[in-house]
Write a protein that holds these residues in place. Structure first.
Motif, PDB file in Angstrom:
ATOM      1  N   ASN A 169       5.072  -6.862 -16.071  1.00 49.88           N
ATOM      2  CA  ASN A 169       5.181  -5.414 -16.274  1.00 49.88           C
ATOM      3  C   ASN A 169       4.279  -4.650 -15.313  1.00 49.88           C
ATOM      4  N   SER A 170       3.078  -5.134 -15.069  1.00 54.84           N
ATOM      5  CA  SER A 170       2.186  -4.420 -14.156  1.00 54.84           C
ATOM      6  C   SER A 170       2.711  -4.476 -12.731  1.00 54.84           C
ATOM      7  N   SER A 171       3.340  -5.586 -12.344  1.00 56.18           N
ATOM      8  CA  SER A 171       3.895  -5.652 -10.992  1.00 56.18           C
ATOM      9  C   SER A 171       5.115  -4.751 -10.869  1.00 56.18           C
ATOM     10  N   LEU A 172       5.900  -4.623 -11.932  1.00 58.48           N
ATOM     11  CA  LEU A 172       7.042  -3.714 -11.903  1.00 58.48           C
ATOM     12  C   LEU A 172       6.586  -2.270 -11.789  1.00 58.48           C
ATOM     13  N   LEU A 173       5.531  -1.903 -12.539  1.00 57.39           N
ATOM     14  CA  LEU A 173       5.015  -0.541 -12.461  1.00 57.39           C
ATOM     15  C   LEU A 173       4.459  -0.249 -11.075  1.00 57.39           C
ATOM     16  N   ALA A 174       3.777  -1.216 -10.504  1.00 52.16           N
ATOM     17  CA  ALA A 174       3.207  -1.011  -9.176  1.00 52.16           C
ATOM     18  C   ALA A 174       4.310  -0.854  -8.136  1.00 52.16           C
ATOM     19  N   SER A 175       5.377  -1.625  -8.257  1.00 49.49           N
ATOM     20  CA  SER A 175       6.452  -1.514  -7.273  1.00 49.49           C
ATOM     21  C   SER A 175       7.233  -0.216  -7.446  1.00 49.49           C
ATOM     22  N   GLN A 176       7.308   0.313  -8.655  1.00 46.84           N
ATOM     23  CA  GLN A 176       8.000   1.579  -8.883  1.00 46.84           C
ATOM     24  C   GLN A 176       7.176   2.753  -8.381  1.00 46.84           C
ATOM     25  N   ASN A 177       5.852   2.657  -8.461  1.00 47.24           N
ATOM     26  CA  ASN A 177       4.993   3.761  -8.057  1.00 47.24           C
ATOM     27  C   ASN A 177       4.629   3.721  -6.579  1.00 47.24           C
ATOM     28  N   SER A 178       4.735   2.594  -5.941  1.00 42.93           N
ATOM     29  CA  SER A 178       4.272   2.493  -4.560  1.00 42.93           C
ATOM     30  C   SER A 178       5.072   3.326  -3.567  1.00 42.93           C
ATOM     31  N   PRO A 179       6.387   3.463  -3.662  1.00 42.13           N
ATOM     32  CA  PRO A 179       7.071   4.302  -2.667  1.00 42.13           C
ATOM     33  C   PRO A 179       6.592   5.750  -2.700  1.00 42.13           C
ATOM     34  N   GLY A 180       6.270   6.293  -3.851  1.00 39.39           N
ATOM     35  CA  GLY A 180       5.775   7.658  -3.944  1.00 39.39           C
ATOM     36  C   GLY A 180       4.398   7.812  -3.344  1.00 39.39           C
ATOM     37  N   LEU A 181       3.608   6.755  -3.362  1.00 40.28           N
ATOM     38  CA  LEU A 181       2.270   6.841  -2.805  1.00 40.28           C
ATOM     39  C   LEU A 181       2.295   6.845  -1.281  1.00 40.28           C
ATOM     40  N   LEU A 182       3.318   6.254  -0.697  1.00 40.74           N
ATOM     41  CA  LEU A 182       3.371   6.151   0.751  1.00 40.74           C
ATOM     42  C   LEU A 182       4.084   7.326   1.399  1.00 40.74           C
ATOM     43  N   ASP A 183       4.856   8.088   0.654  1.00 41.76           N
ATOM     44  CA  ASP A 183       5.601   9.206   1.219  1.00 41.76           C
ATOM     45  C   ASP A 183       4.659  10.371   1.536  1.00 41.76           C
ATOM     46  N   VAL A 184       4.938  11.061   2.614  1.00 42.50           N
ATOM     47  CA  VAL A 184       4.201  12.264   2.974  1.00 42.50           C
ATOM     48  C   VAL A 184       4.924  13.437   2.326  1.00 42.50           C
ATOM     49  N   PRO A 185       4.199  14.316   1.626  1.00 44.58           N
ATOM     50  CA  PRO A 185       4.872  15.472   1.029  1.00 44.58           C
ATOM     51  C   PRO A 185       5.588  16.286   2.097  1.00 44.58           C
ATOM     52  N   THR A 186       6.693  16.895   1.716  1.00 48.91           N
ATOM     53  CA  THR A 186       7.529  17.621   2.684  1.00 48.91           C
ATOM     54  C   THR A 186       6.802  18.815   3.275  1.00 48.91           C
TER      55      THR A 186
END
Length: 79
Positions: free
Chosen positions: A51-68
């Protein structure tokens, strides 16, 4: 191999434990309960890791994106 088991303290302990489990029904019941609890704890731990790895993989793309807003400021800046 048999000589090693006879000479080793681990072999003696393992043999004594096997003898107790063969002779005593109470010991077998206690060992079974301990094994069931250990297995349940191991499965719970595996689920927590999954579960922790699933949460990390779901949240990681948002952490790497630059706000528009920041991306447009970089492109519209003075040249």
């Amino acid at each position: 191999m048999l000589k090693y088991i006879k000479k080793s303290p681990f072999g003696f302990i393992l043999g004594a434990a096997a003898l107790v489990l063969v002779v005593s029904p109470e010991a077998r019941e206690g060992a079974r309960k301990a094994i069931v609890k250990g297995t349940a704890a191991l499965l719970n731990f595996a689920d927590q890791v999954k579960n922790s790895s699933l949460l990390a993989s779901q949240n990681s793309p948002g952490l790497l994106d630059v706000p528009t807003e920041q991306a447009s400021e970089k492109n519209d800046g003075p040249t």
